[in-house]
Design a protein around this motif. Structure first.
Motif, short mmCIF file in Angstrom:
data_model
loop_
_atom_site.label_atom_id
_atom_site.label_comp_id
_atom_site.label_asym_id
_atom_site.label_seq_id
_atom_site.Cartn_x
_atom_site.Cartn_y
_atom_site.Cartn_z
N PHE A 113 -10.24 -3.34 -12.14
CA PHE A 113 -9.60 -4.43 -12.86
C PHE A 113 -8.18 -4.07 -13.29
O PHE A 113 -7.22 -4.78 -12.98
CB PHE A 113 -10.45 -4.79 -14.08
CG PHE A 113 -9.80 -5.79 -15.00
CD1 PHE A 113 -9.79 -7.14 -14.70
CD2 PHE A 113 -9.18 -5.38 -16.19
CE1 PHE A 113 -9.19 -8.06 -15.54
CE2 PHE A 113 -8.59 -6.29 -17.03
CZ PHE A 113 -8.59 -7.64 -16.70
N ASN A 114 -8.01 -2.95 -14.00
CA ASN A 114 -6.68 -2.59 -14.49
C ASN A 114 -5.74 -2.23 -13.37
O ASN A 114 -4.55 -2.53 -13.41
CB ASN A 114 -6.79 -1.44 -15.50
CG ASN A 114 -7.18 -1.91 -16.88
OD1 ASN A 114 -6.90 -3.05 -17.26
ND2 ASN A 114 -7.86 -1.07 -17.63
N GLY A 115 -6.27 -1.55 -12.35
CA GLY A 115 -5.43 -1.20 -11.21
C GLY A 115 -4.87 -2.42 -10.51
O GLY A 115 -3.71 -2.46 -10.11
N LEU A 116 -5.70 -3.45 -10.40
CA LEU A 116 -5.26 -4.68 -9.76
C LEU A 116 -4.23 -5.41 -10.62
O LEU A 116 -3.25 -5.96 -10.11
CB LEU A 116 -6.46 -5.58 -9.48
CG LEU A 116 -6.24 -6.77 -8.54
CD1 LEU A 116 -5.64 -6.32 -7.22
CD2 LEU A 116 -7.56 -7.51 -8.29
N ARG A 117 -4.45 -5.41 -11.94
CA ARG A 117 -3.46 -6.03 -12.83
C ARG A 117 -2.11 -5.32 -12.73
O ARG A 117 -1.06 -5.96 -12.72
CB ARG A 117 -3.95 -5.98 -14.29
CG ARG A 117 -4.98 -7.03 -14.63
CD ARG A 117 -4.91 -7.44 -16.08
NE ARG A 117 -5.10 -6.33 -17.00
CZ ARG A 117 -4.99 -6.44 -18.32
NH1 ARG A 117 -4.67 -7.60 -18.86
NH2 ARG A 117 -5.20 -5.41 -19.10
N MET A 118 -2.13 -3.99 -12.66
CA MET A 118 -0.89 -3.24 -12.56
C MET A 118 -0.19 -3.50 -11.23
O MET A 118 1.04 -3.62 -11.15
CB MET A 118 -1.16 -1.75 -12.74
CG MET A 118 -1.56 -1.37 -14.16
SD MET A 118 -2.01 0.38 -14.31
CE MET A 118 -2.65 0.39 -16.01
N LEU A 119 -0.99 -3.61 -10.17
CA LEU A 119 -0.42 -3.92 -8.86
C LEU A 119 0.26 -5.28 -8.88
O LEU A 119 1.38 -5.44 -8.36
CB LEU A 119 -1.53 -3.90 -7.81
CG LEU A 119 -1.11 -4.31 -6.39
CD1 LEU A 119 -0.21 -3.25 -5.77
CD2 LEU A 119 -2.32 -4.55 -5.51
#
Length: 339
Positions: free
Chosen positions: A159-165
């Motif tokens: 979840f967080n990795g996708l938001r950062m991307l």
């Protein structure tokens, strides 16, 4: 763009009459902005001396410096002041946010969304697909075998990795899409610094048990005002170089910080992010944990760029950073960020 960041931060859009009050930063000098939720200054906060700052600025602007000129300096600084006091600072530079990004952000707020659902949405944007696969197959994640499935890539990112991307995907054109000579020449360096600062700030925040996403956003946001300032210099038409005067440069970079805060306020960034940026440039003794992370991340990113360009060596950095601080390990990870 405001709705985009509301979704990115997980906020619901609110009617204008019920919006919470925002911090009036635009007309306040950084040194006088109050810093809430302060803590005692950590023992291992690293602040390099001013010689390092001057070395980096000289390296960054070496080909873009010109003779001092009272007329040119006054024209640029007055233009920055006028722009900062207007509502145009953000809108003049904002690219259109792709619909797919908005759809993905909306889905990320649904606890029942599946990797397959997200994959179907992301697959509609070829550039976002390429960005995601490039990310998960890079040195930072180092998968055992190459990831080619969107489902697998999304599960790996989380979840967080996708938001950062998505945040990085939205920020890149804001900094990289430039037309004037000065902004065009400096945009690659500013963007690389922004990416590495964001990654370093996230890593340091995680070590300090702080919000890694807020830290990542602070790293991405902090240079937006600087790119607006460089673009304004191009638009004035009075010069294609930045005056070398030390007093002018101090005023120029200070205005750039205020522009960043003004834009961040317009985009309704989380208050901790804005306060970290404000505190980073403040002269007060009060501190915040996120501001300390941002300060150190900024310096680590600069060190990484200087080493990558051969101005300094890895050995220089090892001797420059405080021992047993964890900063060297963070520094060594910065070449794993994805361009």
């Amino acid at each position: 763009m405001i709705d985009f960041f509301r979704r990115l931060f997980g906020k619901n859009a609110q009617p204008a009459s019920t919006q919470p009050p925002v911090l009036d930063i635009a007309n306040v000098a950084p040194a006088t902005i109050p810093v809430h939720h302060v803590t005692e200054k950590p023992a291992e906060v690293w602040h390099p001396d001013k010689n390092f700052y001057h070395l980096y600025v000289k390296w960054m602007l070496s080909e873009q410096l010109g003779a001092s000129s009272p007329y040119v300096e006054k024209t640029i600084l007055s233009g920055l002041e006028k722009l900062r006091k207007s509502d145009l600072a953000a809108s003049q530079l904002l690219p259109r946010v792709p619909t797919v990004l908005l759809q993905v952000l909306k889905s990320l707020r649904d606890s029942n969304v599946s990797a397959n659902d997200l994959a179907q949405q992301i697959s509609k944007d070829v550039s976002l697909v390429a960005e995601l696969l490039h990310e998960v197959n890079g040195a930072y994640y180092s998968p055992v075998s190459r990831v080619t499935s969107l489902d697998s890539a999304i599960q790996l990112l989380g979840f967080n990795g996708l938001r950062m991307l998505i945040a990085r995907t939205a920020f890149r054109p804001i900094i990289q899409t430039q037309s004037g000579q000065l902004a065009k020449e400096l945009a690659p360096v500013i963007w690389e610094h922004s990416e590495k600062t964001a990654l370093a700030c996230q890593l340091l925040a995680q070590q300090a048990k702080l919000d890694g996403f807020h830290a990542f956003l602070a790293g991405l946001l902090q240079n937006v005002g600087l790119m607006i300032a460089f673009r304004l210099v191009d638009r004035t038409g009075v010069t294609d170089k930045l005056p070398i005067s030390a007093s002018f440069q101090a005023a120029f970079f200070r205005q750039a910080v205020l522009l960043t805060l003004h834009v961040g306020e317009q985009w309704e960034f989380p208050e901790p992010v804005l306060r970290a940026i404000a505190k980073k440039h403040s002269e007060t003794e009060l501190c915040s944990d996120l501001a300390d992370c941002l300060q150190q991340a900024d310096q680590l990113a600069r060190l990484r760029l200087l080493v990558n360009d051969g101005v300094m060596t890895e050995t220089d950095v090892a001797g420059f950073l405080p021992a047993n601080s964890g900063l060297l390990q963070c520094f060594q990870q910065l070449n794993q960020s994805q361009a």
